[in-house]
Design an enzyme around this catalytic site. Structure first.
Site, mmCIF file in Angstrom:
data_model
loop_
_atom_site.group_PDB
_atom_site.id
_atom_site.type_symbol
_atom_site.label_atom_id
_atom_site.label_comp_id
_atom_site.label_asym_id
_atom_site.label_seq_id
_atom_site.Cartn_x
_atom_site.Cartn_y
_atom_site.Cartn_z
ATOM 1 N N SER A 117 7.996 1.799 0.194
ATOM 2 C CA SER A 117 7.027 2.418 -0.953
ATOM 3 C C SER A 117 5.639 2.254 -0.586
ATOM 4 O O SER A 117 5.441 0.877 -0.521
ATOM 5 C CB SER A 117 7.343 1.857 -2.292
ATOM 6 O OG SER A 117 6.480 2.659 -3.096
ATOM 7 N N GLY A 118 4.591 3.233 -0.375
ATOM 8 C CA GLY A 118 3.448 2.929 -0.101
ATOM 9 C C GLY A 118 2.982 2.741 1.342
ATOM 10 O O GLY A 118 1.950 2.649 1.689
ATOM 11 N N THR A 122 4.773 10.194 2.043
ATOM 12 C CA THR A 122 4.257 11.186 1.349
ATOM 13 C C THR A 122 3.209 11.707 2.146
ATOM 14 O O THR A 122 2.983 13.061 2.372
ATOM 15 C CB THR A 122 4.198 11.149 -0.018
ATOM 16 O OG1 THR A 122 5.452 10.639 -0.723
ATOM 17 C CG2 THR A 122 3.806 12.401 -0.612
ATOM 18 N N ASN A 167 2.582 1.372 -5.360
ATOM 19 C CA ASN A 167 1.924 2.577 -4.884
ATOM 20 C C ASN A 167 1.454 3.300 -6.097
ATOM 21 O O ASN A 167 2.274 3.816 -6.911
ATOM 22 C CB ASN A 167 2.853 3.120 -4.123
ATOM 23 C CG ASN A 167 2.373 4.716 -3.480
ATOM 24 O OD1 ASN A 167 1.196 5.039 -3.764
ATOM 25 N ND2 ASN A 167 3.175 5.369 -2.606
ATOM 26 N N SER A 170 3.751 6.838 -6.174
ATOM 27 C CA SER A 170 4.919 6.438 -5.400
ATOM 28 C C SER A 170 6.006 7.679 -5.775
ATOM 29 O O SER A 170 5.956 8.231 -6.920
ATOM 30 C CB SER A 170 5.494 5.297 -5.972
ATOM 31 O OG SER A 170 6.619 4.767 -5.453
ATOM 32 N N SER A 171 6.671 8.297 -4.684
ATOM 33 C CA SER A 171 7.878 9.282 -4.947
ATOM 34 C C SER A 171 8.916 8.493 -5.614
ATOM 35 O O SER A 171 9.516 7.459 -4.616
ATOM 36 C CB SER A 171 7.993 9.930 -3.777
ATOM 37 O OG SER A 171 6.982 10.262 -2.813
ATOM 38 N N GLY A 394 12.440 4.020 2.019
ATOM 39 C CA GLY A 394 13.020 3.231 3.256
ATOM 40 C C GLY A 394 13.820 2.193 2.672
ATOM 41 O O GLY A 394 14.049 2.070 1.327
ATOM 42 N N GLU A 396 14.792 -0.968 1.048
ATOM 43 C CA GLU A 396 14.109 -1.847 0.019
ATOM 44 C C GLU A 396 14.770 -2.936 -0.325
ATOM 45 O O GLU A 396 15.830 -3.285 -0.090
ATOM 46 C CB GLU A 396 14.224 -0.811 -1.474
ATOM 47 C CG GLU A 396 13.172 -0.054 -1.625
ATOM 48 C CD GLU A 396 12.939 0.934 -3.077
ATOM 49 O OE1 GLU A 396 12.060 1.338 -3.058
ATOM 50 O OE2 GLU A 396 13.828 0.234 -3.908
HETATM 51 N N1 LIG Z 1 -2.507 8.239 6.971
HETATM 52 C C1 LIG Z 1 -2.994 7.843 5.832
HETATM 53 N N2 LIG Z 1 -4.505 7.722 5.760
HETATM 54 C C2 LIG Z 1 -5.211 7.331 4.882
HETATM 55 N N3 LIG Z 1 -4.403 6.800 3.465
HETATM 56 C C3 LIG Z 1 -3.366 7.011 3.750
HETATM 57 C C4 LIG Z 1 -2.605 7.343 4.622
HETATM 58 N N4 LIG Z 1 -1.180 6.982 4.436
HETATM 59 C C5 LIG Z 1 -1.105 6.619 3.189
HETATM 60 N N5 LIG Z 1 -2.220 6.488 2.621
HETATM 61 C C6 LIG Z 1 -2.668 5.774 1.468
HETATM 62 O O1 LIG Z 1 -1.549 5.162 0.990
HETATM 63 C C7 LIG Z 1 -1.181 5.625 -0.407
HETATM 64 C C8 LIG Z 1 0.634 5.626 -0.235
HETATM 65 O O2 LIG Z 1 0.970 6.733 0.489
HETATM 66 P P1 LIG Z 1 2.107 7.421 0.137
HETATM 67 O O3 LIG Z 1 2.094 7.794 -1.049
HETATM 68 O O4 LIG Z 1 2.306 8.369 1.295
HETATM 69 O O5 LIG Z 1 3.354 6.533 0.486
HETATM 70 P P2 LIG Z 1 4.731 6.749 0.283
HETATM 71 O O6 LIG Z 1 5.377 6.105 1.817
HETATM 72 O O7 LIG Z 1 5.165 7.999 0.331
HETATM 73 O O8 LIG Z 1 5.158 5.697 -0.711
HETATM 74 P P3 LIG Z 1 6.438 5.939 -1.700
HETATM 75 O O9 LIG Z 1 7.985 5.728 -1.016
HETATM 76 O O10 LIG Z 1 6.294 5.045 -2.849
HETATM 77 O O11 LIG Z 1 6.402 7.440 -2.152
HETATM 78 C C9 LIG Z 1 -1.571 7.036 -0.392
HETATM 79 O O12 LIG Z 1 -1.840 7.415 -1.682
HETATM 80 C C10 LIG Z 1 -2.942 6.719 0.162
HETATM 81 O O13 LIG Z 1 -3.876 6.399 -0.401
HETATM 82 MG MG LIG Z 2 6.010 9.028 -1.262
#
Ligand SMILES: Nc1ncnc2c1ncn2[C@@H]1O[C@H](COP(=O)(O)OP(=O)(O)OP(=O)(O)O)[C@@H](O)[C@H]1O
Ligand SMILES: [Mg+2]
Length: 1042
Positions: A117-118, A122, A167, A170-171, A394, A396
């Site tokens: 997560s984070g 996404t 996050n 977070s999705s 992923g 956890e």
């Molecule tokens: N490539 C990137 N460039 C800049 N910032 C990023 C990038 N990827 C992620 N972030 C930052 O990290 C935060 C978390 O990313 P994201 O929501 O994609 O995580 P996730 O893997 O989907 O988490 P979750 O499993 O909780 O959904 C985003 O809101 C953004 O602020």
């Molecule tokens: Mg996500």
């Protein structure tokens, strides 16, 4: 090098700076089994703002937590239509590769994104979608689909994402989205599958966390009238379901703006007003439902503290408040045909309320996805290819892991299995394609763990389901012991009871079981497993909902469900089934992978926590990935690409290899002395076993590059100079050519002119004697001019020179005039220059001419000689000066001329020598004798009556005196004066009387003698010399000589 700048540097070219930037592909790591080396490589890159690294075709992405300018439109364009290995690692490169293979090979693809997560899953999935959406041509229909695909994101994020401690966005569900492309490669539709929504969040949030975004967005962004209609207030702290985390407002999240985005997305996705109202009605109903609290009535049964929230809720759902109230506080059980309704206690009522809220939310979420799919359904007919994007949680692992983590980790185990299978399959296929012998790879096959979880009758899920269904007193602990008894011998399962080792036992809680996942060991607590698996919603509530008037509530609780007596599938089984479906979907597609890593837990940029990363590298199985990928060959590249980069390293291939690329590569490899075991030559690719071989090649290339640079520079300079020289030469030739042309033109013009002139000249010449006309005018002018020029150069230099150049006809007149003028001029000039003496001498000469020219033959002889004033001998002269001047001369007179002469007696003509002297007044005839002078005659000049001369050459002079004086002077004087012309001229000049000259016209001259008698002098010519003699007749005969 920032991510943006390095974007289009060829991948191999980054190797030259590998100490600083690390290697772009982890398969190039020498010590690839070493996790620390792998992480260190990520770290190096991360600190240089390079967040992407490959493991073969797997993209590892480390969340930068800052904007690196990596996703600009310009960069997006640059990644389009380029080869995967020609550009540094990037999510666009992975997507482009999948998209291109999909369109060119007409195969289905999927991009699997996983990570904590984070970690950025996404974000990555959004960029993938953006890249794919941007591939389309701008056609109206395509634009519509593209907008819908893109707009599905904010909508699903509003309902499916929440702020967690890890996050802010977070999705809380797994998402698989298929994008459909037509044969042209344009996106024409899509389909979304969702997995395992974390619905418990609707009723409960940990401290610092929030419920799903949509609740807060509605409160913050809805217009006042909508809020009033929903009977909501803006402050989230008024709602129990929103305030438990005590973190309603999050910096960086703009709920209001997001509401507008959702509103916009609903419009774009064609949600009707009715549907939109129903959505907001259900969301608001959940909030009101959360505010329903129970207390005990007298019978210790549940009763609501305040029935207002129930009323609000039922109003929005469209059901009777009383029915809802009853359903919340009672449970009806049908057993063997009997229907029994029993009241619930407050705890049970609370459970029922929460179960309703969760279920309603889950179902509306599923409805939303279904509705979205309807909007994204493609209208196009014909063959479509699919590209799927999987954004799923992923591995956890928390301090306390429950049912959800079990499901999630099971999911990842399945995905890993797919990964291993597909990677090995594709590796094997590549080897086969390339004609290289397959070398078996040892890898950890996690099928054993998948089976442990999912195997029918034996797996954990089956055991759990059995326990849920078992009549009697089943609970979480009985489930644990059931597992213990069935799985004690399994290598990957152990618990407190089954632990063989006391040391291990001590680390295990009694309510835990542990699974040895491929990514590591995880301990799960059994609390809540049964409950969550059962996922119970009492019939009464389902019934109430199915009768609601809210269209969504009604449709998500279909009546058929109530009539279906079969027990619904448990949560775990449902999940297993949907995962099974997903695996089927994935297995028939060609996968690409994006593995996201979170560098720290503080959401900070520029912070790389080695331990945290190490943890994820383990759970993502990256080293295992790497091992599988590296089992055979670390590096493989198409012959053309390898040859293009390294051809300078071998004389045979530099600068151009004429033959097939494969032979060229073989030449390079032989030249560099690769060991036969270090490489293989496939059909289209070179395979290099160890990175060090590639690095060796790359380092040689770097050295060679410096040499080449110098060489190229020199060549370039030479080329430049040559070009400059050639340009100069061309210029010279051109100038010369032009100059020659100009010269030739001038010459031609000159010749034409000359021809004209010559022709005019000739015509002028031919007509030169005609009167002036246009044809000969010029010629004549020229002739005149020439004549004048010639004349100017040949003018006579003195008066005596009588030469005068001949003149052409047109100049005759002018010539004559000029001649005259010139002579006048010369004469004037001559005269002006004369002394008075000379002047008078001339006057005398002029006078002589007037007197004698043409009259007397001897005149011409006298002409060249100047007249003199005295012709006396020196003795006579000195005698004259003494005797004559002082004694004889009449005072006042001036002596003008003296000459000796011969006087003939008038009687007998006897000659006597005398001196003749002319003075200003008289003529004296003197006799010089014995040094004395004696005057014989003196005539006043006035009395001279005539001066007779003959026309011949003789010197006879007859001075005629008046007859009255004849006596005294013995008659006229007959003289022979040697220079008679001179003497006569002098006399006339002095007397100024030319009347006296008489030139005989007959052959005789008469003269008067003393006595008045007339004598005759005969004149004749013909003797050789002049003679004057008395002839026989007694006359004086003067015979002139020639
Ligand atoms: N490539 C990137 N460039 C800049 N910032 C990023 C990038 N990827 C992620 N972030 C930052 O990290 C935060 C978390 O990313 P994201 O929501 O994609 O995580 P996730 O893997 O989907 O988490 P979750 O499993 O909780 O959904 C985003 O809101 C953004 O602020
Ligand atoms: Mg996500």
């Amino acid at each position: 090098m920032s991510g943006g700048h390095q974007a289009l540097v060829r991948m191999e070219s980054v190797l030259e700076d590998r100490e600083r930037y690390g290697v772009p592909d982890a398969i190039l790591l020498e010590d690839y089994q070493n996790e620390a080396v792998f992480i260190d490589n990520l770290k190096k890159r991360y600190h240089e703002n390079v967040i992407y690294t490959y493991i073969g075709q797997v993209l590892v992405s480390v969340n930068p937590y800052k904007d690196l300018g990596l996703y600009t439109d310009a960069l997006l364009e640059k990644y389009r239509n380029v080869n995967f290995y020609e550009v540094p690692p990037h999510v666009f490169a992975i997507t482009e590769n999948a998209y291109r293979t999909m369109t060119s090979e007409v195969t289905d693809h999927c991009i699997l994104i996983s990570g904590e997560s984070g970690a950025g899953k996404t974000e990555a999935s959004k960029q993938v979608l953006r890249f794919l959406a941007a591939t389309s041509l701008h056609r109206r229909e395509i634009d519509r689909v593209r907008d819908r695909l893109l707009q599905s994101n904010p909508l699903l994020e509003a309902f499916g994402n929440a702020k967690t401690n890890r996050n802010d966005n977070s999705s809380r569900f797994g998402k698989y989205m298929d994008i459909e492309f037509n044969f042209k490669g344009d996106p024409v539709g899509g389909h979304i599958l969702n997995y395992l929504l974390e619905k418990s969040r609707v009723v409960h949030q940990e401290h610092g966390e929030r419920n799903f975004h949509v609740f807060y967005q509605l409160l913050a962004g809805a217009p006042d009238d909508l809020l009033a209609k929903l009977n909501l207030v803006r402050d989230p702290s008024n709602y129990f379901y929103l305030k438990q985390g005590d973190s309603s407002h999050v910096g960086g999240i703009n709920d209001r703006g997001c509401f507008e985005a959702v509103d916009y997305a609903l419009d774009i996705l064609n949600f009707s007003t009715e549907e939109q109202e129903a959505i907001w009605g259900v969301i608001a109903a959940i909030l009101h439902l959360g505010n329903v609290t129970f207390t005990e009535d007298d019978n210790r049964n549940a009763k609501v503290v305040d029935d207002q929230p129930v009323k609000e809720c039922s109003k929005l759902i469209g059901c009777e408040p009383a029915q809802l109230l009853k359903a919340l506080t009672h449970r009806t059980i049908e057993a063997r045909g009997d229907v029994v309704t029993s009241p619930l206690n407050p705890d049970q009522a609370g459970y029922a309320r929460d179960a309703l809220a969760k279920s309603v939310y889950e179902r509306i979420f599923n409805w939303l996805v279904g509705r979205l799919n309807l909007s994204l359904t493609s209208n196009e007919i014909g063959r479509k290819t699919l590209l799927g994007i999987l954004d799923i949680y992923g591995f956890e692992i928390f301090d306390r892991n429950g049912f959800e983590q079990f499901c999630i980790n099971y999911c990842n185990e399945k995905l890993q299995q797919v990964f291993i299978e597909l990677t090995l399959k594709s590796e094997q296929e590549e080897y086969k394609r390339e004609g290289i012998e397959w070398e078996p790879v040892k890898f950890f096959d996690n099928k054993i763990i998948c089976d442990l979880v999912e195997e029918k009758h034996k797996g954990i899920i089956s055991l759990l389901d059995e326990e849920c269904l078992r009549p009697g007193d089943a609970n979480d602990l009985t489930f644990l012991s059931k597992m213990d008894s069935h799985l004690s011998n399994h290598d990957h399962y152990f618990s407190y009871e089954t632990a063989k080792n006391n040391k291990v036992k001590k680390t295990i809680n009694k309510d835990e079981f542990r699974l040895r996942h491929y990514a590591g060991e995880v301990a799960y607590r059994v609390q809540g497993f049964l409950d969550k698996n059962n996922d119970l919603l009492f019939r009464d509530l389902k019934h109430t909902m199915s009768q609601a008037s809210n269209i969504i509530a009604k449709s998500v609780f279909p009546r058929e469900e109530l009539q279906n007596k079969k027990r619904p599938e448990t949560a775990a089984t449902q999940f297993k089934q949907s995962l099974g479906n997903l695996m089927e979907i994935l297995m028939i597609k060609e996968p690409s992978y994006i593995r996201c890593i979170k560098p720290n837990d503080e959401k900070r940029s520029c912070n790389f926590n080695f331990e945290r990363v190490s943890h994820q590298v383990k759970y993502l199985g990256l080293i295992e990935n790497l091992r599988v990928r590296r089992a055979g060959f670390a590096y493989r590249r198409l012959y053309e690409i390898f040859l293009a980069r390294y051809k300078s390293l071998c004389p045979a291939t530099w600068p151009k290899y004429p033959g097939p690329a494969k032979d060229g590569v073989k030449a390079i490899v032989d030249h560099l002395g690769y060991h036969p075991e270090d490489y293989r030559m496939g059909e289209t690719k070179l395979f290099i076993r160890l990175p060090k071989t590639l690095f060796f090649t790359e380092d040689r290339f770097q050295m060679r590059k410096a040499e080449l640079a110098t060489m190229i520079q020199a060549k370039w300079k030479a080329f430049m100079y040559q070009r400059r020289y050639q340009k100069m030469r061309d210029s010279v030739t051109r100038i010369a050519k032009h100059w020659r042309r100009i010269k030739a033109q001038r010459l031609l013009a000159r010749r034409k002119w000359a021809v004209g002139i010559v022709r005019a000249f000739i015509k002028g010449f031919i007509t030169r004697n005609e009167p002036v006309n246009p044809i000969n005018e010029r010629f004549q002018q020229l002739v005149k001019c020439e004549f004048l020029l010639r004349l100017s150069k040949s003018l006579p230099s003195n008066l005596l020179d009588t030469k005068w150049p001949p003149s052409p006809a047109p100049c005759n007149e002018a010539s004559n005039i000029l001649h005259g003028m010139y002579r006048t001029y010369m004469a004037r000039r001559y005269v002006k220059a004369l002394t008075p003496e000379k002047r008078s001498m001339f006057e005398e000469k002029v006078l002589a001419e007037q007197l004698f020219k043409g009259q007397k033959t001897s005149y011409m002889d006298s002409l060249p000689h100047w007249f003199m004033t005295s012709r006396l001998t020196p003795e006579d002269e000195s005698l004259r000066k003494t005797a004559f001047e002082d004694i004889i001369k009449t005072p006042g007179e001036k002596t003008k001329y003296c000459i000796p002469c011969t006087k003939y007696d008038r009687h007998g003509y006897k000659p006597r020598d005398r001196l003749l002297i002319l003075t200003s007044g008289a003529l004296y005839l003197l006799e010089a004798k014995e040094n004395k002078l004696k005057q014989k005659h003196r005539f006043s000049l006035k009395e001279v009556q005539g001066l007779h001369v003959s026309p011949n050459t003789d010197n006879l002079l007859l001075v005629q005196i008046p007859v009255e004086n004849a006596k005294r002077d013995k008659g006229d004087l007959i003289l022979n004066v040697p220079n008679v012309i001179e003497a006569v001229t002098k006399m006339i000049s002095i007397s100024d009387n030319s009347e006296v000259l008489k030139i005989a016209e007959t052959e005789t001259i008469g003269h008067t003698m003393k006595n008045g008698k007339q004598g005759t002098i005969l004149l004749g010519t013909g003797s050789s010399i002049t003679t004057i003699d008395k002839n026989k007749e007694g006359k004086l005969a003067v015979i002139a000589g020639h």
